[in-house]
Design an enzyme around this catalytic site. Structure first.
Site, mmCIF file in Angstrom:
data_model
loop_
_atom_site.group_PDB
_atom_site.id
_atom_site.type_symbol
_atom_site.label_atom_id
_atom_site.label_comp_id
_atom_site.label_asym_id
_atom_site.label_seq_id
_atom_site.Cartn_x
_atom_site.Cartn_y
_atom_site.Cartn_z
ATOM 1 N N GLU A 150 0.839 -1.204 0.000
ATOM 2 C CA GLU A 150 0.000 0.000 0.000
ATOM 3 C C GLU A 150 0.871 1.249 0.000
ATOM 4 O OE1 GLU A 150 -0.282 2.165 2.640
ATOM 5 O OE2 GLU A 150 0.908 1.079 4.122
ATOM 6 N N LEU A 152 -0.566 4.368 0.957
ATOM 7 C CA LEU A 152 -1.456 5.363 1.568
ATOM 8 C C LEU A 152 -0.693 6.298 2.491
ATOM 9 C CD1 LEU A 152 -4.175 2.850 2.828
ATOM 10 C CD2 LEU A 152 -4.043 3.987 0.599
ATOM 11 N N ARG A 153 -1.106 7.555 2.465
ATOM 12 C CA ARG A 153 -0.570 8.494 3.461
ATOM 13 C C ARG A 153 -1.604 8.680 4.546
ATOM 14 N NH1 ARG A 153 -0.385 13.505 -0.037
ATOM 15 N NH2 ARG A 153 -2.098 12.270 -0.859
ATOM 16 N N LYS A 206 8.034 -1.206 -2.575
ATOM 17 C CA LYS A 206 7.505 -0.460 -1.422
ATOM 18 C C LYS A 206 8.629 0.205 -0.624
ATOM 19 C CE LYS A 206 5.184 0.901 2.045
ATOM 20 N NZ LYS A 206 3.908 1.489 2.263
ATOM 21 N N ASN A 210 9.493 4.341 -0.362
ATOM 22 C CA ASN A 210 9.538 5.090 0.895
ATOM 23 C C ASN A 210 10.944 5.642 1.166
ATOM 24 O OD1 ASN A 210 6.876 4.957 1.509
ATOM 25 N ND2 ASN A 210 7.071 3.625 3.285
ATOM 26 N N HIS A 253 9.376 19.724 0.767
ATOM 27 C CA HIS A 253 9.058 20.747 1.754
ATOM 28 C C HIS A 253 9.980 20.566 2.958
ATOM 29 C CE1 HIS A 253 6.423 23.881 3.188
ATOM 30 N NE2 HIS A 253 6.480 23.304 4.364
ATOM 31 N N CYS A 262 6.059 4.998 9.150
ATOM 32 C CA CYS A 262 6.576 4.307 7.960
ATOM 33 C C CYS A 262 8.019 4.650 7.604
ATOM 34 C CB CYS A 262 5.676 4.624 6.778
ATOM 35 S SG CYS A 262 3.975 4.169 7.106
ATOM 36 N N LYS A 265 10.795 3.518 10.140
ATOM 37 C CA LYS A 265 10.823 2.048 10.254
ATOM 38 C C LYS A 265 11.274 1.410 8.933
ATOM 39 C CE LYS A 265 6.562 0.103 10.040
ATOM 40 N NZ LYS A 265 6.410 -0.800 8.912
HETATM 41 C C1 UGA Z 1 4.241 7.490 3.845
HETATM 42 C C2 UGA Z 1 4.190 7.508 2.307
HETATM 43 O O1 UGA Z 1 3.991 8.849 1.832
HETATM 44 C C3 UGA Z 1 3.042 6.624 1.812
HETATM 45 O O2 UGA Z 1 3.074 6.555 0.381
HETATM 46 C C4 UGA Z 1 3.230 5.216 2.383
HETATM 47 O O3 UGA Z 1 2.168 4.357 2.005
HETATM 48 C C5 UGA Z 1 3.254 5.293 3.892
HETATM 49 O O4 UGA Z 1 4.344 6.139 4.293
HETATM 50 C C6 UGA Z 1 3.456 3.891 4.406
HETATM 51 O O5 UGA Z 1 4.488 3.276 4.118
HETATM 52 O O6 UGA Z 1 2.509 3.315 4.975
HETATM 53 P P1 UGA Z 1 2.934 8.773 5.829
HETATM 54 O O7 UGA Z 1 3.990 8.236 6.724
HETATM 55 O O8 UGA Z 1 1.499 8.631 6.218
HETATM 56 O O9 UGA Z 1 3.054 8.094 4.342
HETATM 57 O O10 UGA Z 1 3.171 10.333 5.678
HETATM 58 P P2 UGA Z 1 3.854 11.341 4.631
HETATM 59 O O11 UGA Z 1 2.828 12.295 4.172
HETATM 60 O O12 UGA Z 1 4.619 10.621 3.602
HETATM 61 O O13 UGA Z 1 4.854 12.139 5.606
HETATM 62 C C7 UGA Z 1 5.916 11.473 6.289
HETATM 63 C C8 UGA Z 1 6.790 12.479 7.020
HETATM 64 O O14 UGA Z 1 7.541 13.265 6.094
HETATM 65 C C9 UGA Z 1 6.024 13.473 7.894
HETATM 66 O O15 UGA Z 1 6.724 13.641 9.111
HETATM 67 C C10 UGA Z 1 6.025 14.756 7.070
HETATM 68 O O16 UGA Z 1 5.930 15.913 7.853
HETATM 69 C C11 UGA Z 1 7.378 14.648 6.384
HETATM 70 N N1 UGA Z 1 7.458 15.412 5.126
HETATM 71 C C12 UGA Z 1 6.715 15.033 4.049
HETATM 72 C C13 UGA Z 1 8.310 16.496 5.033
HETATM 73 O O17 UGA Z 1 9.013 16.853 6.004
HETATM 74 N N2 UGA Z 1 8.393 17.164 3.860
HETATM 75 C C14 UGA Z 1 7.683 16.808 2.761
HETATM 76 O O18 UGA Z 1 7.826 17.473 1.700
HETATM 77 C C15 UGA Z 1 6.807 15.731 2.859
#
Ligand code: UGA
Length: 436
Positions: A150, A152-153, A206, A210, A253, A262, A265
């Site tokens: 998956e 998903l965010r 996957k 990530n 960003h 995610c 880990k």
């Molecule tokens: C992430 C991936 O984006 C999903 O595609 C994946 O399915 C998921 O892990 C997983 O393996 O289950 P998620 O952890 O929910 O999703 O959140 P993200 O939106 O990816 O953000 C992760 C971290 O990166 C957050 O702490 C966010 O603040 C940070 N981030 C994200 C930044 O510092 N800058 C960015 O430009 C984007």
């Protein structure tokens, strides 16, 4: 199609509810009896926008049900494994105990033609191991094992599930491919973006995805540090880079470092897999080290904004979750930041729209407040640690009146230096000039 999800956690619940919404007949099974009872009453154990309505509607229409045991699993054409794969304590490997336990339990009950699908993030080769277990226990059967990771965010999971960039299907078996194509068919009027690959390739896609996203974030974070030294603006650098289609603007960003359940880990599990196979992955290694150090180092920004010391001062931290629209505080940058501030003698007040209950056991010394303004009351500095929408348009004059000093440290760059200057704040941001 009859689909069973093993595990009604984040992935299982979102995927199960979405499959039911496509019109499939879905049962979500979880060992946690209290969770199943709550779900049957329509109570959702996690914070995810839109999920409660989706679950409720599909339960009402009879397509989604919950069960505490696996007795009905023999009817399922596809069984998705969506149990947790936490980091194993001590060595950072993915802990597969729950995955293998689930497979052993369902093996005798599965229909002879069932397709078992791993949705949990599992290291390369886990599908092979599952196949061994099933062959061992069910030599009579034609059960296939597929990897369908998956992407998903949290906070945008339903949108991501229903509008995926791609659906990775890892199996060489034509029958299993057809079953997966049939499950996802309702998503598309035209050709679905199904990527058919071998099982091991799917498992690695996957982790590679990530790790790459984590690398992108870490890269822009280091560029942000350089921007601060040379007088450039990281937002503009990111935009200037991201408009190149080969690079793309997403995940550039700059901030306090990535967190969540995610990226931390999965990057460490990928490193373990690489080590086990004698492969050096120096880039991912550097990403994990740089990111870990960065989170705690954010405290130095606060110290600098408060003239070199936070001892005896009050700091209000807005946002405790690892990102907005979730109640998840796992590996949140706010945690090492607050721990460092406390170690340096600061008194910390905190507020988060959804994550305070999760934060309390991790950060017991924080004074938890009802909203951003009560947190800022009497504070020497406000630190924005998570970009929740409600922090994006704070009443700056009101803040200035209630704070002991007008100092804002914006770790998510949600404000502009010129508006802070106009409002009379000292302002520090990430990778761009602040206001002194
Ligand atoms: C992430 C991936 O984006 C999903 O595609 C994946 O399915 C998921 O892990 C997983 O393996 O289950 P998620 O952890 O929910 O999703 O959140 P993200 O939106 O990816 O953000 C992760 C971290 O990166 C957050 O702490 C966010 O603040 C940070 N981030 C994200 C930044 O510092 N800058 C960015 O430009 C984007």
């Amino acid at each position: 199609m009859r689909v069973t999800m093993i595990g009604a956690g984040y992935v299982g619940l979102v995927s199960g509810a979405c499959f039911a919404d496509f019109g499939h007949q879905v049962t979500c099974i979880d060992k946690d009896a209290a969770k199943v009872a709550a779900l049957k009453r329509g109570e959702i154990p996690i914070f995810e926008p839109g999920l409660a309505d989706l679950v409720e509607a599909n339960m009402r229409q009879g397509r989604l049900e919950f069960a505490g045991d696996t007795s009905g699993i023999g009817e399922a054409e596809a069984v998705f494994i969506a149990v947790g794969t936490p980091s194993r304590r001590g060595d950072g490997h993915a802990d597969l105990t729950f995955v293998y336990e689930a497979v052993r339990e369902i093996a005798p009950l599965l229909s002879a033609e069932a397709v078992v699908v791993t949705k949990s993030t599992v290291p390369v080769g886990t599908g092979d191991e599952i196949e061994h277990i099933l062959r061992d226990k069910r030599s009579d059967a034609e059960i296939q094992v597929v990897s369908n990771p998956e992407f998903l965010r949290e906070g945008a999971a339903i949108q991501d599930f229903k509008h995926p960039d791609r659906i990775v299907v890892g199996t060489d078996d034509p029958r299993a491919r057809n079953v997966l194509a049939e499950i996802y068919r309702p998503l598309y009027l035209n050709t679905p973006p199904l990527v058919y690959v071998s099982r091991r390739t799917a498992e690695l896609i996957k982790y590679a995805a990530n790790a790459f996203l984590a690398t992108k974030i870490t890269f822009i974070n280091e560029i942000a540090d350089l921007c601060e030294e040379v007088g450039a603006d990281v937002q503009e650098v990111a935009r200037g880079m991201g408009l190149d289609n080969r690079i793309g603007g997403k995940f550039l960003h700059a901030g306090p470092g990535f967190g969540g359940s995610c990226f931390p880990k999965d990057t460490s599990a990928l490193l373990k897999t690489a080590q086990d196979h004698g492969v050096a992955m120096r880039i991912v290694e550097a990403v994990t080290v740089v990111n870990d150090q960065r989170k705690r180092a954010m405290a130095r920004k606060v110290v600098a904004a408060l003239d070199g010391s936070v001892r005896g001062k009050t700091v209000a931290v807005l946002g405790l979750t690892f990102k907005p629209n979730t109640d998840d505080t796992r590996d949140s940058p706010a945690i090492p930041l607050i721990t460092a501030l406390t170690d340096l003698g600061a008194k910390v007040r905190g507020y988060d729209p959804a994550g305070m209950e999760q934060a309390k056991p991790l950060l017991p010394t924080v004074a938890y407040c009802d909203n951003a303004y009560s947190a800022a009351e009497g504070a020497d500095a406000v630190v924005i640690a998570t970009e929740w929408e409600q922090f994006r348009a704070l009443d700056l004059q009101r803040l200035k009146k209630i704070m002991a000093r007008p100092v804002i440290v914006d770790l998510r760059n949600i404000y502009r230096p010129d508006e802070m200057k106009r409002a009379g704040f000292r302002y520090a941001a990430i990778g761009r000039a602040g206001v002194d």
